[in-house]
Scaffold this motif. Structure first.
Motif: not given
Length: 577
Positions: A73-75, A79-88, A113-118
């Protein structure tokens, strides 16, 4: 007890367990749930959330077995830059995994609050390594998805299904089966049960027979160390040996449980902050409920030094009322289908300056740089749009003369004679640009007509049983001319599901605007003497937050969830689950 009452004015007030200032004791019980969050660093627009994850039909990247997927999970910042915050954790051999580990995030109402999931397939050779230590570039990428936290929370079941897509540079982007990710949100409040009590004391004693008693109560919970942690205090009553305090509201979660031991201390107020302890009682909420049932009183005692017995006093504590109810949160109402409907009204008075000149507040910069009006529309709109299902927004202008017409103090921004709605935030921006080309700036600055128009829409929705709460954004460059008429319209609208956000742009003196924002506790009064039932106005001058760390949106929207919840509770409106 010096830290509980720092000054006379503030120290005499009740803290943490009383009726909410916004609604008053008669309008609504205090939000004990919100207080619980505030006491832990969360405010009215903050809520702790847990996100859980599952997926279906993931691509199988393993030859001899199924994929071993993990979610990262990234927030994303503005500016669109993702920051990793969590891993399952890694789920072995599954194309339809359900992960156990949950991501804890604080929902902040006034922020997008935009979230990005990989999703990655973790290679077998790395299964014994802690997921935090895995190098993602050594794992096989299965797909990604993105959303805004508000999109999850506004779903009736708080679950959002996202189609997984491949990165643009992926060599497998042509693969037809990418799968789906399901993100589910839960609000982390274990108990929403609130207890209301009315407490009184009789025959309060004081060591100085000739001094007055100005009593107040402090209710604390005890922790494992044995130290009391204050949960709330009552107001101070002047010169009263038999005080009856206003109702106290305690959330069960504030005190631990109904059987958790509480310390109820009675103090004599001292303006120096060194308050004299009169006596105390140690009871749980369950014990206090029994006192109410029996009608009996409990003697206060004076704590003694170590090795000595407590001194029992003739003073007694009585419980005149004990009742329990469920207090729903802002997110509960969203889950139950309630919506926030965004409306905007723009000031087109001549004091804004000629829109064709760069020094005008309405100047449209050819470079694309937004003026103050456009900034306010975008920043407020991009937050509120997620709470409006159809995204059709009423938009008006005021203080201008349409072509071949008289000055209008409430005209449809889209130029239509029949309807005021535009589609989406982009629709508002296009209608605003078009209006600047088709009206002549005039005056004076009148708020009454647009507030009354917005109030009419809110009243019609209410009459039709709609589960909508309306938010009117007024952007203006000048001091309102019809101050009393505006007060009358606001007082009338205070009974409706409506909040008004005002942004002041330019260099005018906005002191009169602050009168409309009743943050200091002084309710607005109409020309007929009627007092507003609640505070529905939030004002902020654009320049005061332009250079600071607090954005216009954060300053404007800070009170909105509380205003919404106060309205719902004061009318005993419950969410439909």
């Amino acid at each position: 007890m010096g830290n509980c009452c720092s000054d006379v004015a503030g120290g005499r007030a009740a803290v943490g367990g009383t009726a909410a200032a916004a609604g008053g004791a008669d309008a609504a019980a205090n939000d004990a749930v919100d207080y619980y969050l505030k006491s832990r660093g969360f405010h009215a627009m903050f809520s702790p959330i847990e996100l859980s994850f599952s997926a279906t039909n993931l691509r199988d990247r393993d030859v001899l077995s199924k994929s071993d997927p993990m979610v990262v999970v990234y927030t994303k910042a503005r500016d669109g830059q993702p920051t990793e915050v969590f891993r399952t954790e890694v789920v072995l051999n599954s194309l339809n995994p359900t992960w156990i580990m949950k991501y804890a995030i604080t929902f902040q109402f006034e922020v997008v609050q935009t979230l990005l999931f990989h999703i990655y397939d973790v290679d077998t050779q790395f299964h014994d390594i802690d997921v935090k230590m895995l190098k993602l570039d050594e794992q096989q990428f299965l797909g990604e998805a993105s959303c805004v936290l508000s999109e999850i929370l506004t779903k009736p079941n708080r679950s959002l299904t996202l189609d997984l897509v491949q990165k643009e540079d992926s060599t497998i982007s042509s693969h037809p089966q990418r799968g789906q990710l399901v993100v589910h949100a839960e609000e982390c409040i274990s108990s929403k049960t609130t207890t209301e009590m009315i407490l009184r004391c009789s025959d309060l004693e004081h060591k100085d027979l000739f001094s007055r008693i100005n009593p107040f109560l402090v209710i604390s919970k005890t922790v494992e160390s044995g130290n009391p942690i204050p949960a709330c205090k009552t107001e101070v009553l002047k010169n009263d040996h038999n005080p009856i305090w206003k109702p106290i509201f305690l959330n069960i979660q504030q005190v631990g449980s109904k059987d958790s031991p509480l310390v109820i201390e009675c103090y004599n107020f001292n303006s120096s902050g060194k308050h004299d302890l009169i006596g105390e009682v140690r009871k749980s909420l369950a014990d206090l409920e029994k006192l109410r049932s029996s009608g009996a009183g409990e003697n206060l005692f004076s704590p003694a030094a170590v090795g000595h017995d407590h001194k029992v006093l003739k003073s007694q504590l009585f419980v005149d009322k004990f009742s329990e109810s469920v207090q729903y949160t802002f997110l509960d109402y969203l889950k139950g289908g309630c919506e926030l409907n965004f409306m905007v009204a723009i000031d087109f008075t001549a004091s804004n300056g000629n829109p064709r000149l760069p020094d005008s507040l309405h100047y449209l910069d050819p470079s694309g740089r937004l003026n103050a009006y456009q900034q306010a529309i975008v920043e407020v709109g991009e937050v509120l749009q997620f709470y409006d299902s159809d995204k059709h927004f009423p938009a008006w202008g005021f203080g201008a003369r349409p072509i071949d017409g008289p000055v209008s103090h409430c005209f449809n921004l889209n130029g239509s004679n029949s309807h005021c709605e535009v589609e989406g935030i982009q629709g508002i921006m296009m209608a605003y640009t078009s209006a600047l080309l088709n009206v002549s700036l005039a005056g004076p600055t009148l708020f009454g007509p647009v507030i009354s128009t917005a109030a009419l829409i809110a009243s019609q929705s209410l009459a039709n049983g709609g589960k909508k709460y309306f938010v009117l954004l007024i952007i203006t460059d000048g001091v309102v001319t019809d101050l009393q008429e505006t007060k009358d319209a606001i007082v009338k609208a205070s009974d409706l599901p409506l909040s008004i956000l005002i942004v002041g742009v330019g260099g005018a003196d906005f002191k009169e605007m602050e009168i409309l924002d009743a943050d200091k506790g002084e309710r607005l009064e109409s020309s007929t003497g009627r007092v507003a039932s609640r505070d529905i106005v939030q004002f902020v001058p654009f320049r005061s937050v332009q250079s600071g760390q607090i954005s216009v949106v954060q300053a404007l929207l800070a009170e909105l969830p509380t205003q919404f919840s106060t309205y719902m509770r004061s009318r005993d409106i419950q969410p439909n689950f």
